[in-house]
Design a protein around this motif. Structure first.
Motif, PDB file in Angstrom:
ATOM      1  N   GLN A 121      97.019  44.655  40.194  1.00  0.00           N
ATOM      2  CA  GLN A 121      98.084  45.463  39.587  1.00  0.00           C
ATOM      3  C   GLN A 121      97.579  46.175  38.343  1.00  0.00           C
ATOM      4  O   GLN A 121      97.886  47.354  38.119  1.00  0.00           O
ATOM      5  CB  GLN A 121      99.279  44.580  39.238  1.00  0.00           C
ATOM      6  N   SER A 122      96.799  45.502  37.529  1.00  0.00           N
ATOM      7  CA  SER A 122      96.307  46.133  36.304  1.00  0.00           C
ATOM      8  C   SER A 122      95.314  47.255  36.613  1.00  0.00           C
ATOM      9  O   SER A 122      95.362  48.309  35.975  1.00  0.00           O
ATOM     10  CB  SER A 122      95.691  45.094  35.371  1.00  0.00           C
ATOM     11  N   LEU A 123      94.441  47.061  37.601  1.00  0.00           N
ATOM     12  CA  LEU A 123      93.502  48.124  37.962  1.00  0.00           C
ATOM     13  C   LEU A 123      94.230  49.338  38.548  1.00  0.00           C
ATOM     14  O   LEU A 123      93.914  50.488  38.216  1.00  0.00           O
ATOM     15  CB  LEU A 123      92.472  47.605  38.964  1.00  0.00           C
ATOM     16  N   TRP A 124      95.207  49.088  39.422  1.00  0.00           N
ATOM     17  CA  TRP A 124      95.981  50.182  40.021  1.00  0.00           C
ATOM     18  C   TRP A 124      96.757  50.942  38.945  1.00  0.00           C
ATOM     19  O   TRP A 124      96.744  52.175  38.911  1.00  0.00           O
ATOM     20  CB  TRP A 124      96.923  49.617  41.085  1.00  0.00           C
ATOM     21  N   SER A 125      97.413  50.206  38.059  1.00  0.00           N
ATOM     22  CA  SER A 125      98.221  50.856  37.018  1.00  0.00           C
ATOM     23  C   SER A 125      97.354  51.627  36.038  1.00  0.00           C
ATOM     24  O   SER A 125      97.724  52.719  35.606  1.00  0.00           O
ATOM     25  CB  SER A 125      99.049  49.811  36.275  1.00  0.00           C
ATOM     26  N   LEU A 126      96.196  51.076  35.693  1.00  0.00           N
ATOM     27  CA  LEU A 126      95.304  51.769  34.765  1.00  0.00           C
ATOM     28  C   LEU A 126      94.770  53.059  35.393  1.00  0.00           C
ATOM     29  O   LEU A 126      94.747  54.108  34.731  1.00  0.00           O
ATOM     30  CB  LEU A 126      94.140  50.865  34.357  1.00  0.00           C
ATOM     31  N   SER A 127      94.379  53.002  36.649  1.00  0.00           N
ATOM     32  CA  SER A 127      93.850  54.213  37.284  1.00  0.00           C
ATOM     33  C   SER A 127      94.929  55.288  37.401  1.00  0.00           C
ATOM     34  O   SER A 127      94.670  56.475  37.157  1.00  0.00           O
ATOM     35  CB  SER A 127      93.254  53.886  38.647  1.00  0.00           C
ATOM     36  N   LEU A 128      96.159  54.905  37.736  1.00  0.00           N
ATOM     37  CA  LEU A 128      97.224  55.902  37.826  1.00  0.00           C
ATOM     38  C   LEU A 128      97.667  56.385  36.446  1.00  0.00           C
ATOM     39  O   LEU A 128      98.117  57.531  36.307  1.00  0.00           O
ATOM     40  CB  LEU A 128      98.399  55.359  38.617  1.00  0.00           C
ATOM     41  N   ALA A 129      97.553  55.540  35.430  1.00  0.00           N
ATOM     42  CA  ALA A 129      97.859  55.998  34.066  1.00  0.00           C
ATOM     43  C   ALA A 129      96.853  57.057  33.631  1.00  0.00           C
ATOM     44  O   ALA A 129      97.229  58.051  32.994  1.00  0.00           O
ATOM     45  CB  ALA A 129      97.852  54.821  33.098  1.00  0.00           C
ATOM     46  N   ILE A 130      95.591  56.867  33.995  1.00  0.00           N
ATOM     47  CA  ILE A 130      94.575  57.876  33.664  1.00  0.00           C
ATOM     48  C   ILE A 130      94.873  59.185  34.390  1.00  0.00           C
ATOM     49  O   ILE A 130      94.761  60.275  33.818  1.00  0.00           O
ATOM     50  CB  ILE A 130      93.168  57.336  33.999  1.00  0.00           C
ATOM     51  N   ILE A 131      95.279  59.095  35.651  1.00  0.00           N
ATOM     52  CA  ILE A 131      95.640  60.304  36.406  1.00  0.00           C
ATOM     53  C   ILE A 131      96.860  60.973  35.783  1.00  0.00           C
ATOM     54  O   ILE A 131      96.919  62.205  35.663  1.00  0.00           O
ATOM     55  CB  ILE A 131      95.881  59.957  37.884  1.00  0.00           C
ATOM     56  N   SER A 163     103.116  46.145  44.233  1.00  0.00           N
ATOM     57  CA  SER A 163     104.331  45.481  43.744  1.00  0.00           C
ATOM     58  C   SER A 163     104.713  44.319  44.649  1.00  0.00           C
ATOM     59  O   SER A 163     105.171  43.273  44.154  1.00  0.00           O
ATOM     60  CB  SER A 163     105.486  46.474  43.619  1.00  0.00           C
ATOM     61  N   THR A 164     104.503  44.443  45.950  1.00  0.00           N
ATOM     62  CA  THR A 164     104.803  43.330  46.856  1.00  0.00           C
ATOM     63  C   THR A 164     103.869  42.152  46.612  1.00  0.00           C
ATOM     64  O   THR A 164     104.309  40.999  46.563  1.00  0.00           O
ATOM     65  CB  THR A 164     104.698  43.799  48.322  1.00  0.00           C
ATOM     66  N   SER A 187     108.618  52.646  39.914  1.00  0.00           N
ATOM     67  CA  SER A 187     107.616  53.631  40.330  1.00  0.00           C
ATOM     68  C   SER A 187     107.622  53.780  41.839  1.00  0.00           C
ATOM     69  O   SER A 187     107.601  54.896  42.368  1.00  0.00           O
ATOM     70  CB  SER A 187     106.222  53.209  39.866  1.00  0.00           C
ATOM     71  N   PHE A 188     107.646  52.653  42.539  1.00  0.00           N
ATOM     72  CA  PHE A 188     107.670  52.696  44.000  1.00  0.00           C
ATOM     73  C   PHE A 188     108.939  53.375  44.504  1.00  0.00           C
ATOM     74  O   PHE A 188     108.888  54.240  45.387  1.00  0.00           O
ATOM     75  CB  PHE A 188     107.565  51.283  44.568  1.00  0.00           C
ATOM     76  N   LEU A 189     110.088  52.997  43.953  1.00  0.00           N
ATOM     77  CA  LEU A 189     111.352  53.555  44.430  1.00  0.00           C
ATOM     78  C   LEU A 189     111.467  55.051  44.153  1.00  0.00           C
ATOM     79  O   LEU A 189     111.972  55.806  44.992  1.00  0.00           O
ATOM     80  CB  LEU A 189     112.526  52.798  43.813  1.00  0.00           C
ATOM     81  N   LEU A 190     110.998  55.497  42.986  1.00  0.00           N
ATOM     82  CA  LEU A 190     111.049  56.930  42.672  1.00  0.00           C
ATOM     83  C   LEU A 190     110.126  57.726  43.600  1.00  0.00           C
ATOM     84  O   LEU A 190     110.494  58.806  44.075  1.00  0.00           O
ATOM     85  CB  LEU A 190     110.670  57.170  41.217  1.00  0.00           C
ATOM     86  N   ASN A 191     108.931  57.188  43.859  1.00  0.00           N
ATOM     87  CA  ASN A 191     108.017  57.883  44.766  1.00  0.00           C
ATOM     88  C   ASN A 191     108.572  57.898  46.188  1.00  0.00           C
ATOM     89  O   ASN A 191     108.466  58.900  46.890  1.00  0.00           O
ATOM     90  CB  ASN A 191     106.637  57.221  44.740  1.00  0.00           C
ATOM     91  N   PHE A 192     109.144  56.786  46.609  1.00  0.00           N
ATOM     92  CA  PHE A 192     109.714  56.707  47.954  1.00  0.00           C
ATOM     93  C   PHE A 192     110.903  57.663  48.085  1.00  0.00           C
ATOM     94  O   PHE A 192     111.053  58.341  49.095  1.00  0.00           O
ATOM     95  CB  PHE A 192     110.136  55.271  48.263  1.00  0.00           C
ATOM     96  N   TRP A 193     111.740  57.737  47.054  1.00  0.00           N
ATOM     97  CA  TRP A 193     112.866  58.651  47.051  1.00  0.00           C
ATOM     98  C   TRP A 193     112.383  60.095  47.098  1.00  0.00           C
ATOM     99  O   TRP A 193     112.969  60.937  47.773  1.00  0.00           O
ATOM    100  CB  TRP A 193     113.717  58.399  45.820  1.00  0.00           C
TER     101      TRP A 193
END
Length: 190
Positions: free
Chosen positions: A92-102, A130-131, A179-185
């Motif tokens: 989760q931390s690696l995924w969040s950090l990479s997307l924060a950089i993006i 998240s799951t 984040s997941f729900l907003l992207n899915f929406w």
């Protein structure tokens, strides 16, 4: 079929004209002032927005906090659920950090991240991480309750640290879910 969308490639707005400068007032040039239709607007919390960056930073901070608290205990490797929590919060931390950089890059260059493929990738990644984080937090909470309430052996274990790491993982999941729900929406509204 390769189609260019306005949300992917910026389109120049044609200059509006008054009808040639003759002062006729003929009324035939009023159609130039119509507002163009927008396909998708940047909702707060979407990728590439300040709200999305804030969610990513919160996800990262709470995941790293849970990871550090759990990793500093000496006996977490003896319980599989705690090892799973360390792995999940690390992911989760690696995924969040990479997307924060993006997100930071997109905000600095004022680029929209509302490309269908990009949003699909973010949605899948957010859903998976998240799951996994939620499952690890639930498993760790179950073991923590077992150690504390059922076995009553908190004096021999690091219950406070286990509970803190589990709480940080739950909070990280609570910030990953929007984040997941907003992207899915966003994908569903196309």
């Amino acid at each position: 079929m390769n189609v260019s969308h306005a949300s992917v490639h910026p389109v120049e707005d044609p200059p509006t004209t008054d009808g040639g400068g003759g002062g006729n007032g003929g009324g035939g040039g009023n159609n130039n002032n119509e507002v163009p239709r927008v396909r998708m607007k940047d909702t707060r919390g979407m990728p590439g927005t300040p709200g999305g960056l804030a969610l990513r930073i919160c996800q990262f901070v709470f995941a790293v906090a849970g990871l550090c608290v759990m990793a500093t205990t000496s006996d977490f490797p003896s319980v599989t659920a705690f090892c799973y929590l360390v792995a999940a919060t690390g992911l989760q931390s690696l995924w969040s950090l990479s997307l924060a950089i993006i997100d930071i890059y997109a905000l600095l260059v004022r680029r929209s991240l509302q490309n269908y493929r990009v949003v699909t990738l973010f949605t899948l990644g957010d859903g998976i991480t998240s799951t996994v984080t939620f499952a690890a937090a639930c498993a760790s909470a179950g073991i923590t309750v077992l150690i504390d309430n059922d076995l009553g052996s908190c004096a021999k274990n690091h219950c406070a640290q286990f509970e803190t790491a589990t709480a940080m993982a739950f909070i990280s999941w609570c910030t990953a879910l929007p984040s997941f729900l907003l992207n899915f929406w966003s994908l569903a509204s196309r």
